[in-house]
Design a protein around this motif. Structure first.
Motif, PDB file in Angstrom:
ATOM      1  N   ALA A 269     -57.085   0.842  12.320  1.00  0.00           N
ATOM      2  CA  ALA A 269     -56.416  -0.564  12.465  1.00  0.00           C
ATOM      3  C   ALA A 269     -55.288  -0.315  11.733  1.00  0.00           C
ATOM      4  N   LEU A 270     -54.235  -0.467  12.386  1.00  0.00           N
ATOM      5  CA  LEU A 270     -52.859  -0.355  11.681  1.00  0.00           C
ATOM      6  C   LEU A 270     -51.849  -1.742  11.949  1.00  0.00           C
ATOM      7  N   GLU A 271     -51.301  -1.593  10.915  1.00  0.00           N
ATOM      8  CA  GLU A 271     -50.251  -2.871  10.761  1.00  0.00           C
ATOM      9  C   GLU A 271     -49.022  -2.571  11.425  1.00  0.00           C
ATOM     10  N   SER A 272     -48.611  -1.170  11.206  1.00  0.00           N
ATOM     11  CA  SER A 272     -47.461  -0.861  11.521  1.00  0.00           C
ATOM     12  C   SER A 272     -47.314  -0.608  13.322  1.00  0.00           C
ATOM     13  N   ASN A 273     -46.230  -0.701  13.942  1.00  0.00           N
ATOM     14  CA  ASN A 273     -46.032  -0.742  15.183  1.00  0.00           C
ATOM     15  C   ASN A 273     -45.591   0.900  15.587  1.00  0.00           C
ATOM     16  N   ILE A 274     -45.223   1.512  14.401  1.00  0.00           N
ATOM     17  CA  ILE A 274     -44.588   2.971  14.512  1.00  0.00           C
ATOM     18  C   ILE A 274     -45.444   3.793  13.625  1.00  0.00           C
ATOM     19  N   VAL A 275     -46.018   4.724  14.290  1.00  0.00           N
ATOM     20  CA  VAL A 275     -46.934   5.632  13.482  1.00  0.00           C
ATOM     21  C   VAL A 275     -46.888   7.309  13.992  1.00  0.00           C
ATOM     22  N   LEU A 276     -46.717   8.083  12.840  1.00  0.00           N
ATOM     23  CA  LEU A 276     -46.932   9.375  13.404  1.00  0.00           C
ATOM     24  C   LEU A 276     -47.909  10.112  12.075  1.00  0.00           C
ATOM     25  N   ILE A 277     -48.779  10.835  12.603  1.00  0.00           N
ATOM     26  CA  ILE A 277     -49.701  11.550  11.529  1.00  0.00           C
ATOM     27  C   ILE A 277     -49.382  13.052  11.975  1.00  0.00           C
ATOM     28  N   GLY A 278     -49.189  14.024  11.164  1.00  0.00           N
ATOM     29  CA  GLY A 278     -49.075  15.462  11.738  1.00  0.00           C
ATOM     30  C   GLY A 278     -49.350  16.260  10.260  1.00  0.00           C
ATOM     31  N   ASN A 279     -49.444  17.591  10.687  1.00  0.00           N
ATOM     32  CA  ASN A 279     -49.791  18.640   9.826  1.00  0.00           C
ATOM     33  C   ASN A 279     -48.391  19.247   9.370  1.00  0.00           C
ATOM     34  N   LEU A 280     -48.051  19.003   8.087  1.00  0.00           N
ATOM     35  CA  LEU A 280     -46.881  19.463   7.665  1.00  0.00           C
ATOM     36  C   LEU A 280     -46.668  21.129   7.586  1.00  0.00           C
ATOM     37  N   GLU A 281     -47.795  21.781   7.680  1.00  0.00           N
ATOM     38  CA  GLU A 281     -47.880  23.251   7.571  1.00  0.00           C
ATOM     39  C   GLU A 281     -47.644  23.757   8.962  1.00  0.00           C
ATOM     40  N   THR A 282     -48.328  23.289   9.991  1.00  0.00           N
ATOM     41  CA  THR A 282     -48.284  24.061  11.262  1.00  0.00           C
ATOM     42  C   THR A 282     -47.471  23.106  12.162  1.00  0.00           C
ATOM     43  N   GLY A 283     -47.020  21.822  11.884  1.00  0.00           N
ATOM     44  CA  GLY A 283     -46.020  21.176  12.696  1.00  0.00           C
ATOM     45  C   GLY A 283     -46.708  20.263  13.804  1.00  0.00           C
ATOM     46  N   HIS A 284     -48.177  20.462  13.847  1.00  0.00           N
ATOM     47  CA  HIS A 284     -48.969  19.855  14.789  1.00  0.00           C
ATOM     48  C   HIS A 284     -48.971  18.454  14.625  1.00  0.00           C
ATOM     49  N   ILE A 285     -48.853  17.567  15.623  1.00  0.00           N
ATOM     50  CA  ILE A 285     -49.014  15.950  15.648  1.00  0.00           C
ATOM     51  C   ILE A 285     -50.234  15.689  16.066  1.00  0.00           C
ATOM     52  N   LEU A 286     -51.014  14.947  15.225  1.00  0.00           N
ATOM     53  CA  LEU A 286     -52.266  14.537  15.247  1.00  0.00           C
ATOM     54  C   LEU A 286     -52.434  13.285  16.107  1.00  0.00           C
ATOM     55  N   TYR A 287     -51.430  12.322  15.788  1.00  0.00           N
ATOM     56  CA  TYR A 287     -51.609  10.752  16.151  1.00  0.00           C
ATOM     57  C   TYR A 287     -49.903  10.386  16.383  1.00  0.00           C
ATOM     58  N   GLN A 288     -49.705   9.693  17.262  1.00  0.00           N
ATOM     59  CA  GLN A 288     -48.660   8.939  17.265  1.00  0.00           C
ATOM     60  C   GLN A 288     -48.562   7.761  18.122  1.00  0.00           C
ATOM     61  N   LYS A 289     -47.745   6.925  17.756  1.00  0.00           N
ATOM     62  CA  LYS A 289     -47.580   5.559  18.312  1.00  0.00           C
ATOM     63  C   LYS A 289     -46.232   4.872  18.175  1.00  0.00           C
ATOM     64  N   ASN A 290     -45.325   4.999  19.475  1.00  0.00           N
ATOM     65  CA  ASN A 290     -44.082   4.719  19.414  1.00  0.00           C
ATOM     66  C   ASN A 290     -43.167   5.610  18.612  1.00  0.00           C
ATOM     67  N   ALA A 291     -43.481   6.872  18.419  1.00  0.00           N
ATOM     68  CA  ALA A 291     -42.855   7.641  17.322  1.00  0.00           C
ATOM     69  C   ALA A 291     -41.506   7.913  17.943  1.00  0.00           C
ATOM     70  N   ASP A 292     -41.036   7.827  19.067  1.00  0.00           N
ATOM     71  CA  ASP A 292     -39.678   8.104  19.378  1.00  0.00           C
ATOM     72  C   ASP A 292     -38.867   6.768  19.308  1.00  0.00           C
ATOM     73  N   GLN A 293     -39.271   5.580  18.721  1.00  0.00           N
ATOM     74  CA  GLN A 293     -38.664   4.403  18.831  1.00  0.00           C
ATOM     75  C   GLN A 293     -37.691   4.243  17.687  1.00  0.00           C
ATOM     76  N   LYS A 294     -36.397   3.992  18.038  1.00  0.00           N
ATOM     77  CA  LYS A 294     -35.264   3.866  16.940  1.00  0.00           C
ATOM     78  C   LYS A 294     -35.626   2.826  16.112  1.00  0.00           C
ATOM     79  N   THR A 295     -35.509   3.049  14.728  1.00  0.00           N
ATOM     80  CA  THR A 295     -35.896   2.298  13.696  1.00  0.00           C
ATOM     81  C   THR A 295     -35.022   2.749  12.475  1.00  0.00           C
ATOM     82  N   ASN A 296     -35.051   1.532  11.348  1.00  0.00           N
ATOM     83  CA  ASN A 296     -34.433   2.046  10.109  1.00  0.00           C
ATOM     84  C   ASN A 296     -35.547   2.816   9.177  1.00  0.00           C
ATOM     85  N   ALA A 297     -34.874   3.948   8.669  1.00  0.00           N
ATOM     86  CA  ALA A 297     -35.752   4.643   7.613  1.00  0.00           C
ATOM     87  C   ALA A 297     -36.079   3.937   6.098  1.00  0.00           C
TER      88      ALA A 297
END
Length: 198
Positions: free
Chosen positions: A4-32
């Protein structure tokens, strides 16, 4: 993932392996937002000795956006500016570091580093994360940034898990530094990181 996510842009990943576990609109341009300060801190750590002392001279002070966190004429260590920037998200602290190296030189370093990391859909026109047309990223690029920070700067993990601290500058001026990150106490084995209000 059943999230249950409030954000429209999400990415969950493993920082050691670089493996992305889940993403939603991860390529959408936004302000950081202030997550930008992770890149700024990395650039500062690569280019300035953390024990150097910076004097907040007229030039630096006149370019501080808030003029609230630092005092004209104050002498303060680079590591303390980085702590203020990452813990309490001080715009003044990051701007002091950028102006110490030369503001536009610092921005060039940021964009060069972003390109080096494969952040090809990102551009930074200020070091703090202020919203603007020239300051943008996406979740995929920010994941590249997170991997770079995680794998190269354990000190950032140490800094960003801090509770409220008091920093005393070389000029004996005390700064209360209160974290903006509200999840420090909520996640077990939290390594650290940076929040962004935008």
């Amino acid at each position: 993932f059943d999230l249950a996510l409030e954000s429209n842009i999400v990415l969950i990943g493993n920082l050691e392996t670089g493996h992305i576990l889940y993403q939603k609109n991860a390529d959408q341009k936004t302000n950081a937002g202030s997550i930008t300060k992770l890149l700024s801190a990395g650039v500062a750590l690569e280019n300035i000795d953390i024990n150097n002392v910076i004097t907040i001279n007229d030039t630096i002070y006149s370019n501080l956006p808030a003029k609230a966190d630092l005092v004209l004429g104050e002498r303060i260590k680079v590591i303390d500016l980085i702590k203020m920037a990452l813990i309490m998200s001080s715009n003044d602290a990051i701007n002091a570091l950028a102006n110490h190296l030369g503001y536009y030189d610092f921005l060039n370093m940021m964009n060069s580093k972003a390109n080096e990391l494969g952040m090809y859909n990102s551009h930074f026109d200020n070091p703090v994360g202020f919203d603007s047309e020239g300051n943008y990223s996406n979740a995929l690029d920010l994941f590249q940034l997170a991997k770079y920070i995680y794998n190269n700067f354990p000190i950032i993990g140490e800094i960003t898990t801090s509770k409220a601290i008091t920093i005393t500058s070389e000029s004996n001026i005390k700064h209360l530094v209160v974290p903006t990150n509200l999840i420090i106490d909520e996640l077990e084995n939290f390594w650290g990181g940076k929040t962004g209000t935008t």
